[in-house]
Design an enzyme around this catalytic site. Structure first.
Site, short mmCIF file in Angstrom:
data_model
loop_
_atom_site.label_atom_id
_atom_site.label_comp_id
_atom_site.label_asym_id
_atom_site.label_seq_id
_atom_site.Cartn_x
_atom_site.Cartn_y
_atom_site.Cartn_z
N ARG A 276 0.77 -1.20 0.00
CA ARG A 276 0.10 0.18 -0.16
C ARG A 276 0.84 1.28 -0.03
NH1 ARG A 276 -1.29 4.93 1.67
NH2 ARG A 276 -0.38 4.61 3.72
N ASP A 277 1.52 1.66 1.12
CA ASP A 277 2.25 2.81 1.09
C ASP A 277 3.46 2.93 0.01
OD1 ASP A 277 3.17 5.18 2.12
OD2 ASP A 277 3.85 4.47 3.92
N HIS B 273 10.46 6.77 8.02
CA HIS B 273 10.95 6.83 6.76
C HIS B 273 12.44 7.23 6.90
CE1 HIS B 273 7.49 7.55 3.82
NE2 HIS B 273 6.82 7.08 5.13
N HIS C 161 6.06 4.38 12.62
CA HIS C 161 6.17 4.42 11.10
C HIS C 161 7.42 5.45 10.63
CE1 HIS C 161 4.54 4.21 6.91
NE2 HIS C 161 4.99 5.42 7.11
N CYS D 115 7.45 10.12 0.18
CA CYS D 115 6.41 10.99 0.26
C CYS D 115 6.68 12.11 -0.84
CB CYS D 115 6.52 11.87 1.67
SG CYS D 115 5.29 13.04 1.79
N ASN E 260 10.10 4.69 2.71
CA ASN E 260 10.09 4.07 4.07
C ASN E 260 11.28 3.29 4.33
OD1 ASN E 260 6.96 4.16 4.68
ND2 ASN E 260 6.87 3.67 2.63
#
Lengths: 311, 311
Positions: free
Chosen positions: B16-17, B215, B213, B246, B255
């Protein structure tokens, strides 16, 4: 931020460890200019070159010439900048002293196989030479640190047992350097190991100053630097643009980048004396001089908070 | 290695991300295959897709189709794999439940400016919707976590004050999710901040499960993950190959990579349930499927100790 604010010293190693392992070959003038730029950005301790055989390391054959340029017009505030040279024998100590550095760095490798590959001699043999080399440095009025290479793992032997590191570190401490540096030469360390090994070395040599040297090869360089700081280490090697690396780890990124650590510590409220914007400008200059991009995260992503948020 | 051995769960977010923010667009079959491969490598909790408007996020328009393929032949040991979908409204919760996920993830953004840019609504408005959304998830028999985006900094506002995060986290906790996740959406966090903020959120919601979470945008992803673990967080998002990132941070890496964290924890003696070799094979498959290299350090440098040293 967490109540600690002991300053940390980032020792700039790009001119030696970085350039020695970079595909590009900078002219002597540019090497001196690199030292000037990092000092202008706040560095106060710089590994400038290595005084070894020009046949073994052709890129450092201009050691005296680089130092000569720096002596003509010394960088930084008078008396506040320590320039350092790597040496492997007494001839190196003599050359370093004559060239005008303030400090020499000696190397011992923790694993015997890597020591033979890298130094042309086993660990015991290099340890046996230490007292004479340190004596020569002292007689020449130079500070002397000893770096223990492969302190966290060996490309040939794999894990380096804690007991082996303790044995080597004990022998180094016995020889009486001004500082001992634990180096993750091939970039395999993890923070738990840093906490463990820094603690162990501190216990066996309580009064000895410690430094750490990390590579970001497996993404742990910054984490290890923070773990070392948390364990009380306040001197860390770093390389502008993260240049360098180890010929034994193909495709690996190099030393942990000075600007990445400067960012880490600045946002953590830990003084480094470095100006991040000046470091980033120096990094851009260096990438241009090398003719290839560098690997630092800050070089890619830029600082935070962004200017528009700060103004 | 330091006496702790609490296992850590790495929640795989590449499907997903990762994919949502990757330049490539994988076919539906390949998305399901990615989930199968990470589960085969040991992942037991996977963010599979997002149930949002296909107009807003065209890449996730095949959410039901991906889940459909996975339901035909469920990956992993029966009953041991939790598949998750991102949702932003009640329609999303209903779609997620019908598609057969076990869990939904909701998002609130800590800074108001970023919330408006990212969610189309301010922080207060998204917080006000939470109780109904969580109620709908509960009624559908789904676990529900809430991620607080920009918990460590905002691309528009700069620093997000601790007090602001505490206010938002308090309101999230009040709404009663099964878990709260602190997200460094733009990759600016440093470990000291992680220690501080995890501690603060734990104090204001002592019984609530926490996830983080990170990055690796500014080289601190691994360091932050370790700091979170040291602060007692045992669930961390990670993305195979470090894919994602992002759109607000140009040139940034994404990530923190699953294989980088798997390496970090494995060498620290912390169980993750992941097989590093299988992860690296899945990463190679993913890079091939995406048609571009991925950013993980382990993908570049390989594991340690090397095979020849281990055998």
């Amino acid at each position: 931020m967490n109540g600690r604010a002991a300053a940390v010293e980032l020792v700039e190693v790009a001119p030696r460890d970085g350039l020695q392992n970079d595909p590009a070959d900078l002219p002597t003038e540019a090497k001196a200019e690199l030292v000037r730029r990092v000092v202008a950005a706040g560095a106060r301790r710089v590994e400038v070159t290595s005084f070894v055989s020009p046949k073994a390391v052709p890129k450092m054959a201009d050691a005296e010439a680089v130092l000569g340029l720096l002596q003509e017009d010394p960088p930084g505030p008078p008396g506040q900048v320590r320039l350092c040279g790597l040496v492997v024998n007494e001839r190196g100590v003599a050359r370093a002293a004559a060239a005008g550095v303030q400090e020499v760095n000696l190397v011992v490798v923790a694993s015997d196989t890597f020591s033979r590959a890298n130094q042309g001699a086993g660990t015991a043999e290099t340890l046996a030479r230490l007292p004479d080399l340190l004596g020569a440095a002292r007689a020449a009025g130079l500070a002397a640190s000893v770096t223990i290479g492969a302190s966290f793992g060996c490309p040939f032997e794999g894990e380096v047992p804690l007991g082996r590191l303790e044995e080597v570190a004990g022998a180094v401490a016995e020889a009486g350097p001004d500082e001992l540096c634990l180096a993750d030469t091939i970039g395999v360390a993890v923070p738990a190991q840093v906490t463990e090994r820094v603690g162990a070395v501190r216990r066996l040599a309580p009064g000895l100053a410690l430094r750490c040297h990390f590579h970001d090869t497996r993404g742990t360089g910054t984490a290890n630097a923070w773990a070392a700081y948390q364990a009380g280490v306040t001197s860390l090697d770093a390389s502008l643009g993260g240049i360098g690396g180890c010929p034994f780890a193909p495709g690996a990124t190099g030393n942990v980048a000075t600007e990445d650590l400067a960012y880490l510590f600045a946002r953590s409220g830990v003084p480094t004396g470095l100006d991040l914007a000046a470091l980033l400008a120096a990094r851009a200059w260096l990438a241009e001089a090398l003719g290839h991009p560098t690997a630092s995260a800050l070089g890619r992503a830029g600082p935070f908070p962004p200017e528009r948020a700060r103004s």
